[in-house]
Structures are given as structure tokens and as C-alpha cells.
Write a protein that holds these residues in place. Sequence first.
Motif, PDB file in Angstrom:
ATOM      1  N   MET A 201     -58.138-157.833 -76.914  1.00 43.60           N
ATOM      2  CA  MET A 201     -58.454-157.122 -78.143  1.00 43.60           C
ATOM      3  C   MET A 201     -57.153-156.620 -78.752  1.00 43.60           C
ATOM      4  O   MET A 201     -56.233-156.247 -78.041  1.00 43.60           O
ATOM      5  N   ARG A 202     -57.117-156.554 -80.060  1.00 33.60           N
ATOM      6  CA  ARG A 202     -55.986-155.984 -80.777  1.00 33.60           C
ATOM      7  C   ARG A 202     -56.303-154.520 -81.103  1.00 33.60           C
ATOM      8  O   ARG A 202     -57.229-154.236 -81.843  1.00 33.60           O
ATOM      9  N   ILE A 203     -55.515-153.631 -80.544  1.00 29.83           N
ATOM     10  CA  ILE A 203     -55.758-152.195 -80.667  1.00 29.83           C
ATOM     11  C   ILE A 203     -54.683-151.583 -81.553  1.00 29.83           C
ATOM     12  O   ILE A 203     -53.493-151.807 -81.341  1.00 29.83           O
ATOM     13  N   GLY A 204     -55.108-150.802 -82.555  1.00 27.96           N
ATOM     14  CA  GLY A 204     -54.184-150.150 -83.480  1.00 27.96           C
ATOM     15  C   GLY A 204     -54.223-148.644 -83.337  1.00 27.96           C
ATOM     16  O   GLY A 204     -55.301-148.050 -83.281  1.00 27.96           O
ATOM     17  N   ILE A 205     -53.046-148.043 -83.269  1.00 24.73           N
ATOM     18  CA  ILE A 205     -52.913-146.588 -83.154  1.00 24.73           C
ATOM     19  C   ILE A 205     -52.157-146.103 -84.392  1.00 24.73           C
ATOM     20  O   ILE A 205     -50.926-146.170 -84.443  1.00 24.73           O
ATOM     21  N   PRO A 206     -52.867-145.637 -85.412  1.00 22.71           N
ATOM     22  CA  PRO A 206     -52.185-145.192 -86.636  1.00 22.71           C
ATOM     23  C   PRO A 206     -51.613-143.783 -86.498  1.00 22.71           C
ATOM     24  O   PRO A 206     -51.993-143.024 -85.604  1.00 22.71           O
ATOM     25  N   SER A 207     -50.716-143.445 -87.396  1.00 28.17           N
ATOM     26  CA  SER A 207     -50.245-142.066 -87.501  1.00 28.17           C
ATOM     27  C   SER A 207     -51.408-141.222 -88.000  1.00 28.17           C
ATOM     28  O   SER A 207     -52.197-141.676 -88.832  1.00 28.17           O
ATOM     29  N   GLU A 208     -51.499-140.015 -87.506  1.00 29.73           N
ATOM     30  CA  GLU A 208     -52.514-139.097 -88.003  1.00 29.73           C
ATOM     31  C   GLU A 208     -52.039-138.539 -89.334  1.00 29.73           C
ATOM     32  O   GLU A 208     -50.886-138.114 -89.459  1.00 29.73           O
ATOM     33  N   THR A 209     -52.910-138.558 -90.319  1.00 31.85           N
ATOM     34  CA  THR A 209     -52.519-138.134 -91.672  1.00 31.85           C
ATOM     35  C   THR A 209     -53.139-136.806 -92.085  1.00 31.85           C
ATOM     36  O   THR A 209     -52.783-136.273 -93.135  1.00 31.85           O
ATOM     37  N   LYS A 210     -54.033-136.274 -91.284  1.00 31.15           N
ATOM     38  CA  LYS A 210     -54.657-134.998 -91.625  1.00 31.15           C
ATOM     39  C   LYS A 210     -53.608-133.884 -91.530  1.00 31.15           C
ATOM     40  O   LYS A 210     -52.797-133.858 -90.604  1.00 31.15           O
ATOM     41  N   THR A 211     -53.636-132.967 -92.460  1.00 36.17           N
ATOM     42  CA  THR A 211     -52.675-131.869 -92.508  1.00 36.17           C
ATOM     43  C   THR A 211     -52.622-131.119 -91.182  1.00 36.17           C
ATOM     44  O   THR A 211     -53.660-130.792 -90.602  1.00 36.17           O
ATOM     45  N   LEU A 212     -51.413-130.870 -90.720  1.00 35.76           N
ATOM     46  CA  LEU A 212     -51.109-130.131 -89.484  1.00 35.76           C
ATOM     47  C   LEU A 212     -51.552-130.841 -88.207  1.00 35.76           C
ATOM     48  O   LEU A 212     -51.559-130.241 -87.141  1.00 35.76           O
ATOM     49  N   GLU A 213     -51.904-132.105 -88.279  1.00 37.73           N
ATOM     50  CA  GLU A 213     -52.298-132.853 -87.077  1.00 37.73           C
ATOM     51  C   GLU A 213     -51.089-133.624 -86.567  1.00 37.73           C
ATOM     52  O   GLU A 213     -50.580-134.498 -87.256  1.00 37.73           O
ATOM     53  N   GLY A 214     -50.637-133.307 -85.372  1.00 35.80           N
ATOM     54  CA  GLY A 214     -49.460-133.952 -84.817  1.00 35.80           C
ATOM     55  C   GLY A 214     -49.723-134.769 -83.570  1.00 35.80           C
ATOM     56  O   GLY A 214     -48.794-135.317 -82.984  1.00 35.80           O
ATOM     57  N   ARG A 215     -50.969-134.832 -83.159  1.00 39.72           N
ATOM     58  CA  ARG A 215     -51.267-135.590 -81.945  1.00 39.72           C
ATOM     59  C   ARG A 215     -51.259-137.089 -82.222  1.00 39.72           C
ATOM     60  O   ARG A 215     -51.352-137.529 -83.353  1.00 39.72           O
ATOM     61  N   VAL A 216     -51.168-137.863 -81.143  1.00 43.73           N
ATOM     62  CA  VAL A 216     -51.269-139.310 -81.223  1.00 43.73           C
ATOM     63  C   VAL A 216     -52.411-139.707 -80.285  1.00 43.73           C
ATOM     64  O   VAL A 216     -52.594-139.106 -79.224  1.00 43.73           O
ATOM     65  N   ALA A 217     -53.190-140.697 -80.687  1.00 43.11           N
ATOM     66  CA  ALA A 217     -54.400-141.052 -79.940  1.00 43.11           C
ATOM     67  C   ALA A 217     -54.113-141.604 -78.547  1.00 43.11           C
ATOM     68  O   ALA A 217     -54.888-141.361 -77.624  1.00 43.11           O
ATOM     69  N   LEU A 218     -53.039-142.354 -78.389  1.00 44.29           N
ATOM     70  CA  LEU A 218     -52.682-142.894 -77.078  1.00 44.29           C
ATOM     71  C   LEU A 218     -51.198-142.652 -76.825  1.00 44.29           C
ATOM     72  O   LEU A 218     -50.360-143.055 -77.622  1.00 44.29           O
ATOM     73  N   VAL A 219     -50.890-142.008 -75.709  1.00 51.07           N
ATOM     74  CA  VAL A 219     -49.498-141.812 -75.324  1.00 51.07           C
ATOM     75  C   VAL A 219     -48.948-143.156 -74.842  1.00 51.07           C
ATOM     76  O   VAL A 219     -49.719-144.082 -74.550  1.00 51.07           O
ATOM     77  N   PRO A 220     -47.618-143.298 -74.770  1.00 51.23           N
ATOM     78  CA  PRO A 220     -47.060-144.586 -74.360  1.00 51.23           C
ATOM     79  C   PRO A 220     -47.623-145.140 -73.053  1.00 51.23           C
ATOM     80  O   PRO A 220     -47.928-146.338 -72.976  1.00 51.23           O
TER      81      PRO A 220
END
Length: 165
Positions: free
Chosen positions: A1-20
Motif C-alpha cells: 500500500m502507498r501510505i501518505g503522511i501530510p503536514s498538519e495544517t490546523k492552527t497550533l497543531e505540531g504533531r505528525v501522524a507517524l514518527v520515523p
Amino acid sequence: MRIGIPSETKTLEGRVALVPAAAGDLVQRGHEVWVERGAGAASGFSDAQYEALGVHVAADASTLYSRGQLIVKVKEPIEGDLAHLRSDHLLFCYLHLAAAPALTRRLLEIGLTAIAFETVELDGGELPLLAPMSVIAGRIAVQVGTTLLHQPQGGKGRLLGGLAS
């Protein structure tokens, strides 16, 4: 499967969905994983850390969403994200749709399949993705409450610990 992890764009959101490490584990299991350039920066993860584990770095959101089948985010999509979502995407993130009827309608119009983190349930009824968020929210409440007691924030300037006698 091709999995995409976009930048979070919601104001003040700094988390990332998957760590390295998690993204790299998916690569090791045969998936093609893409992360948007800079998506992990606010959480302390560089693009180089992802690349070292075989994750591809997409130059921008448009490229990321065009490459991904499964889109893994933290927060619900907002307007900019919605513009990139397609009916063949599988979206996996916190959605909180009961409080967002307009978002629900938009996702239905797009026609994609969306799975909300908060609805993932184990056989025993546990909510493994929602439970840790609830713990974090409870602990942050004390910090937020303390800040709101400060006079510049509209509070009465009370010192929680009191003064030494």
C-alpha cells in the motif's frame, strides 16, 4: 500500500501522524511510505530521519496526496486538506464528526473511506487510540487552567501554591 503522511495544517497543531520509526517499520513490511517535506519538524523529526528508513519525502501536499492511497493524519482535515482528498483515498485520523456536521457532509461528497482514530475499538471495548489522548488532555488541563489564572489572561492572578508563611 502507498501510505501518505501530510503536514498538519490546523492552527497550533505540531504533531505528525507517524514518527520515523513507525514509518520505517511500514517500509520494512513492504509498504511505500511518503511524508510531506517538513511534516515532522514541529515534533522534532527531520526529513533525513525518515529518508534514512526508506521513507520518500514529497515536496508538497499536492505530491503527497497524489502518491498516497492511505492518508494518515493526526487532526481532522481542514479546507486545504479537503482540496487534496479524492474518492479513492482511505483517510485515517481523529475526526470527531459528531461535532462537525459540515466536515461530515464534505467527506461524504468526496466519497472516500474515513476511519476515525477515536472509533477504533478492541474486542474488549477498549479504545486504544482515544484513551491516551484522554489521559494527555486531563494532564494538560492543569497547565491550561494555571495559565488562565494569570491576570494577563483574564484571571485573578492567583498563585496556586499560595505564599509561604
